[in-house]
Design a protein around this motif. Structure first.
Motif, mmCIF file in Angstrom:
data_model
loop_
_atom_site.group_PDB
_atom_site.id
_atom_site.type_symbol
_atom_site.label_atom_id
_atom_site.label_comp_id
_atom_site.label_asym_id
_atom_site.label_seq_id
_atom_site.Cartn_x
_atom_site.Cartn_y
_atom_site.Cartn_z
ATOM 1 N N ASN A 107 33.958 -34.929 -5.865
ATOM 2 C CA ASN A 107 34.122 -34.661 -7.294
ATOM 3 C C ASN A 107 32.862 -34.075 -7.909
ATOM 4 N N SER A 108 31.712 -34.572 -7.477
ATOM 5 C CA SER A 108 30.446 -34.063 -7.994
ATOM 6 C C SER A 108 30.221 -32.623 -7.563
ATOM 7 N N GLU A 143 37.896 -41.769 -8.056
ATOM 8 C CA GLU A 143 36.652 -42.381 -7.584
ATOM 9 C C GLU A 143 36.675 -43.905 -7.670
ATOM 10 N N ARG A 180 35.135 -44.171 -0.581
ATOM 11 C CA ARG A 180 34.796 -43.981 -1.999
ATOM 12 C C ARG A 180 33.596 -43.055 -2.173
ATOM 13 N N LEU A 237 34.718 -39.492 -1.827
ATOM 14 C CA LEU A 237 35.481 -39.045 -2.996
ATOM 15 C C LEU A 237 34.564 -38.713 -4.158
ATOM 16 N N THR A 238 33.557 -39.559 -4.369
ATOM 17 C CA THR A 238 32.603 -39.326 -5.460
ATOM 18 C C THR A 238 31.804 -38.048 -5.226
#
Length: 462
Positions: A259-260, A268, A252, A255-256
């Motif tokens: 994306n950021s 997320e 996780r 993934l976060t």
């Protein structure tokens, strides 16, 4: 030391002692590894430049630090006190493509992706593909026996090196390995040098084995409620006979961060994600996809999505390759500190590794993100910390060490593909038994009796 004697034997301009230039070439991407004290930099343009440098160093007992793209993260290319930095980055030609033998002869400074691009018009492929494929060199890949995303099916660098030309510690140029597909004449010296991290000799040319251009794969993405269930799905699928061409895991936190960094639109809310590809025939790939979906759902997958669109596949792989820039982006915003580990463990042990990693997170309070070449058990936990905080930095270093110990406890190894370098040299003795330590010391002493080749690194503490 009169380095002008050496300069006279080299290509014009190959040698520099400019302190700023030498300093700029004195380290790779590793943290916590010393890199001071080099006296000169040689930018070799020819094999003869390499030989002349090593002969000079041997005659005067000067350390030589071989370098390529300096994209490593273990300190293997870092300067040592009184050393000559010997860069082969400028030696980057493709010398010959042999379509009959399906081989290619290359110089060590050639970037991996540039080789792949060169081979495409010949309908040929060089499978080893480290995450740093766009910036790492073939010589560096050989020096560390680099792996990558497709290793689960195609293997690592060692599996594709047919022969290497090497400059030994006294300047002798020799060839290890035959040009033929088969050959068992004598000891496999070629294998000994692959992964030796510049401690036994310097690769100046390689003949690499190729395969036909790999077909466009079918891609599946599965998301899970937590890390453990995703890793359990990996272990279960491989145990059931799964044959993916790529099998990647992201937690996780990863993934976060992705994306950021790039607004990739990843879920997320998921605890983890698996990215899997199959490049068999359509019928075989369909069977594999069905089997994967069933295993993923049994392990608790929240969703499984499939695409046979090459553009989708390429975009997902590009996203996975963006993980290190995303990590760097996150680290920059949170104190600048990042330690990327490289523990490889048996696939069946990955769920337990996940549990043990959670314990490290809890005991340290640090953010530890996890990606993995999950199909072959090669995990990459990344420890983030505030590098301006002395206590937090010490805690991060301790966490990094804990992770290596967990890997050994679970029957794994301290490094699957990044190498030992300086960063993990103290751990090599913990992994190897006495017989192995003796054998490796004996090889080093025989091939480099003056200990001039990359001293203080991989073999220094065995």
């Amino acid at each position: 030391m009169d380095l002008q004697t050496l300069a006279a034997q080299l290509t014009d301009g190959a040698l520099t002692t400019d302190p700023d230039v030498v300093a700029a070439h004195s380290k790779d991407e590793a943290l916590f590894c010393p890199h001071d004290g080099a006296i000169a930099l040689v930018r070799a343009k020819t094999v003869e430049d390499v030989q002349a440098t090593v002969r000079f160093a041997h005659a005067h007992t000067i350390p030589v630090v071989p370098q390529g793209a300096r994209s490593g993260i273990s300190g293997g290319a870092n300067a040592t006190e009184g050393s000559i930095l010997l860069s082969v980055a400028a030696m980057q030609d493709v010398l010959e493509v042999n379509t009959s033998e399906r081989t290619v002869r290359v110089q060590p400074g050639l970037i991996n992706q540039d080789l792949k691009d060169h081979l495409r018009p010949f309908n040929l492929s060089y499978p080893p593909d480290p995450g740093s494929v766009g910036i790492s060199s073939i010589g560096g890949n050989i020096a560390t026996n680099a792996g990558g995303l497709c290793c689960v099916k195609y293997g690592v660098t060692r599996d594709f090196v047919r022969s290497i030309d090497v400059v030994l510690a006294d300047g002798t140029l020799t060839t290890f390995g035959p040009q033929t597909a088969k050959g068992v004449a004598g000891l496999d010296m070629r294998g000994l040098f692959i992964g030796s991290e510049g401690t036994l000799g310097i690769v100046v040319e390689a003949t690499l084995r190729l395969i036909l251009l790999m077909p466009d794969p079918v891609t599946a993405v599965a998301v899970f409620p937590d890390e453990r269930s995703g890793l359990q799905a990996v272990a279960d699928f491989m145990a059931a006979g799964g044959q993916p061409s790529l099998f990647e895991f992201l937690d996780r936190a990863s993934l976060t961060m992705l994306n950021s960094y790039g607004d990739f639109g990843l879920n997320e809310e998921a605890g983890s994600m698996l990215l899997v590809q199959f490049d068999q025939s359509p019928a075989e790939a369909a069977d594999m996809l069905g089997a994967f979906g069933a295993v993923a759902e049994a392990a608790g997958a929240l969703d499984v999505a499939v695409s046979d669109d090459p553009a989708d596949s390429a975009a997902l792989v590009a996203t996975r390759r963006s993980i290190q820039p995303a990590y760097e982006h996150y680290a920059h915003a949170h104190g600048g500190g990042q330690l990327l580990d490289d523990v490889c463990i048996p696939r069946a042990a990955m769920p337990e590794f996940c549990d043990r990693l959670d314990e490290v997170r809890e005991s340290t309070g640090l953010t530890i993100a996890l990606v993995a070449h999950a199909g072959d058990g090669n995990t990459h936990p990344s420890v983030f910390f505030d590098s301006s905080d002395v206590q937090q930095t010490a805690t991060a270093e301790a966490a990094f060490e804990q992770i290596m110990q967990i890997g050994l406890d679970l029957g794994g190894t301290i490094t699957g593909e990044h190498g030992v370098g300086y960063l993990k040299k103290g751990w090599l003795a913990k992994e190897l038994d006495e017989g192995s330590r003796w054998a490796q010391r004996a090889v080093k002493d025989a091939l480099d009796p003056k200990n001039i080749l990359n001293p203080g690194k991989m073999l220094a503490e065995i």
